[in-house]
Motif scaffolding. Structure first.
Motif, PDB file in Angstrom:
ATOM      1  N   ASN A   1      -0.018   5.908  -4.816  1.00  0.00           N
ATOM      2  CA  ASN A   1      -0.952   6.868  -4.916  1.00  0.00           C
ATOM      3  C   ASN A   1      -0.691   7.408  -6.392  1.00  0.00           C
ATOM      4  O   ASN A   1      -0.208   7.657  -7.038  1.00  0.00           O
ATOM      5  CB  ASN A   1       0.045   8.165  -3.731  1.00  0.00           C
ATOM      6  CG  ASN A   1       1.362   8.742  -4.575  1.00  0.00           C
ATOM      7  OD1 ASN A   1       1.636   8.325  -5.367  1.00  0.00           O
ATOM      8  ND2 ASN A   1       2.417   8.935  -3.610  1.00  0.00           N
TER       9      ASN A   1
ATOM     10  N   ASN B   1       1.829   7.036  -9.883  1.00  0.00           N
ATOM     11  CA  ASN B   1       0.337   6.058 -11.405  1.00  0.00           C
ATOM     12  C   ASN B   1       1.388   6.089 -12.030  1.00  0.00           C
ATOM     13  O   ASN B   1       1.773   5.232 -13.117  1.00  0.00           O
ATOM     14  CB  ASN B   1      -0.976   6.090 -10.481  1.00  0.00           C
ATOM     15  CG  ASN B   1      -1.981   5.328 -10.362  1.00  0.00           C
ATOM     16  OD1 ASN B   1      -1.984   4.224 -10.588  1.00  0.00           O
ATOM     17  ND2 ASN B   1      -1.877   4.845  -8.744  1.00  0.00           N
TER      18      ASN B   1
ATOM     19  N   THR C   1      -6.208   6.587  -4.414  1.00  0.00           N
ATOM     20  CA  THR C   1      -5.253   6.247  -4.843  1.00  0.00           C
ATOM     21  C   THR C   1      -6.221   4.663  -6.042  1.00  0.00           C
ATOM     22  O   THR C   1      -6.845   4.444  -5.725  1.00  0.00           O
ATOM     23  CB  THR C   1      -5.001   4.972  -2.988  1.00  0.00           C
ATOM     24  OG1 THR C   1      -3.825   6.263  -2.585  1.00  0.00           O
ATOM     25  CG2 THR C   1      -3.654   3.360  -4.050  1.00  0.00           C
TER      26      THR C   1
ATOM     27  N   TYR D   1       0.830  -1.244   0.567  1.00  0.00           N
ATOM     28  CA  TYR D   1      -0.080  -0.241  -0.095  1.00  0.00           C
ATOM     29  C   TYR D   1       1.135   0.989   0.120  1.00  0.00           C
ATOM     30  O   TYR D   1       1.733   1.080   0.516  1.00  0.00           O
ATOM     31  CB  TYR D   1      -1.059  -0.038   0.951  1.00  0.00           C
ATOM     32  CG  TYR D   1      -1.814   1.275   1.203  1.00  0.00           C
ATOM     33  CD1 TYR D   1      -2.614   1.512   0.506  1.00  0.00           C
ATOM     34  CD2 TYR D   1      -1.643   2.184   2.634  1.00  0.00           C
ATOM     35  CE1 TYR D   1      -3.598   3.228   0.726  1.00  0.00           C
ATOM     36  CE2 TYR D   1      -2.691   3.066   2.641  1.00  0.00           C
ATOM     37  CZ  TYR D   1      -3.132   3.409   1.522  1.00  0.00           C
ATOM     38  OH  TYR D   1      -3.930   4.425   1.716  1.00  0.00           O
ATOM     39  N   THR D   2       0.231   2.576  -0.435  1.00  0.00           N
ATOM     40  CA  THR D   2       1.507   3.331  -0.840  1.00  0.00           C
ATOM     41  C   THR D   2       1.563   4.655   0.346  1.00  0.00           C
ATOM     42  O   THR D   2       0.912   4.384   1.622  1.00  0.00           O
ATOM     43  CB  THR D   2       0.532   4.815  -1.173  1.00  0.00           C
ATOM     44  OG1 THR D   2       1.222   5.785  -1.621  1.00  0.00           O
ATOM     45  CG2 THR D   2      -0.649   5.015  -0.851  1.00  0.00           C
TER      46      THR D   2
END
Length: 328
Positions: A123, A127, A260, A69-70
């Motif tokens: 995020n 991207n 996200t 996860y970011t």
């Protein structure tokens, strides 16, 4: 405080069939259009993301899927938050799934580029680089139960700082998060230059905190005069009582941006990629650790997105900042 959001109602399940048809591996410049993608990738269907290789020897089918996860906040918080979802992904894919805590956007992108990361949430600002450099294929985003989604970039200060409007930041310190962050660097840099004729180092002193929560805490503790942050992160911190809303003062709010984006690396076997999409499609949020954390921001489902459509405004911001998507 509420977060203004966009609306998108198309069913995520509709992506399942489309996502498993990919073009062949590159042979020449003529039959491998790639736009801004790295030379390792092709984009024959024009969706701006890397096609998957059809040569089985170039496809990967790992025993363990690695998910990240970011890196916007404390990784320990999100290891727990994602636990129920990753258990669901294990059931759907038949694979072990490992949570990989990343400390920076650059480390997350490099992990996917080098084959050590298979599924991720990148995020908003990172991207495009993940897509173009690492072969990231984003297909979904978190949304509210009514299908709305998004966040705003805010420039915040603390009460009593003497900063009442953006122009008052001149001669002071403005904290950014990281160069790959949309709301933490790219959007405010473009905005400050275009709308206020303010440039870092000339008109204010820039600082880089590394993460949005660091910037929020830095302003609340008066370590920074001001900071540009994603208000979705700030809202979750307030609801977890990490900071008080009264510790912060908003002096600017942007348009709404996509948040996200979640997806997988392009060289997974198509059958596995389909199962990953299904994991997001079929996940029931009710009573889960994921809902407990993200309902603080009003989110409660996954909905489909396209990089080409939903990240258009982000690519325009990057163009205004002369951002390169070249791998370094």
């Amino acid at each position: 405080m509420s977060v203004r959001k966009l609306s998108f109602a198309a069913p995520l399940a509709g992506l399942l069939a489309a996502l498993i048809f990919f073009a062949a591996a590159p042979a020449s410049a003529e039959d491998c259009p790639r736009g801004t993608l790295d030379e390792r990738f092709c984009d024959r269907d024009g969706d701006l993301v890397a096609d998957a290789p059809t040569d089985p020897s170039q496809q990967v089918d790992p025993d363990t899927l690695v998910f990240a996860y970011t890196p916007v906040e404390d990784p320990a918080v999100y290891r727990e938050a994602w636990a129920d979802f990753l258990t669901h992904m294990e059931k759907v894919t038949g694979k072990k799934v490992q949570f990989f805590p990343v400390q920076s956007n650059a480390a997350q992108i490099e992990a996917m580029r080098s084959g050590r990361l298979h599924v991720a949430g990148f995020n908003t600002g990172s991207n495009p680089l993940a897509v173009n450099c690492a072969g990231f294929v984003p297909f979904t985003i978190m949304a509210a139960p009514d299908g709305s989604f998004g966040y705003e970039m805010e420039i915040i200060t603390y009460p009593g700082s003497g900063i009442e409007k953006v122009e008052d930041i001149k001669g002071r310190t403005l904290a950014f998060t990281a160069p790959t962050s949309n709301s933490g660097f790219k959007a405010p840099s473009a905005l400050l230059k275009a709308d206020f004729n303010m440039i870092a180092d000339r008109d204010f002193t820039p600082a880089f905190s590394g993460k949005h929560d660091n910037s929020v805490l830095g302003v609340a503790n008066k370590d920074y005069d001001a900071a540009s942050i994603a208000n979705s992160v700030k809202l979750r911190m307030i609801k977890r009582e990490v900071v008080k809303e009264s510790d912060l003062k908003i002096i600017y709010t942007s348009q709404t941006f996509p948040t996200t984006g979640y997806g997988y690396v392009n060289n997974l076997k198509p059958e596995l990629a389909q199962k990953i999409v299904e994991s997001f499609t079929s996940f029931n949020w009710e009573g889960t650790s994921l809902k407990k954390e993200f309902e603080k921001n009003g989110e409660g489902q996954f909905i489909p997105i396209t990089y080409k459509g939903h990240w258009e405004v982000i690519r325009k911001i990057d163009a205004a900042n002369d951002v390169s998507y070249a791998c370094k």
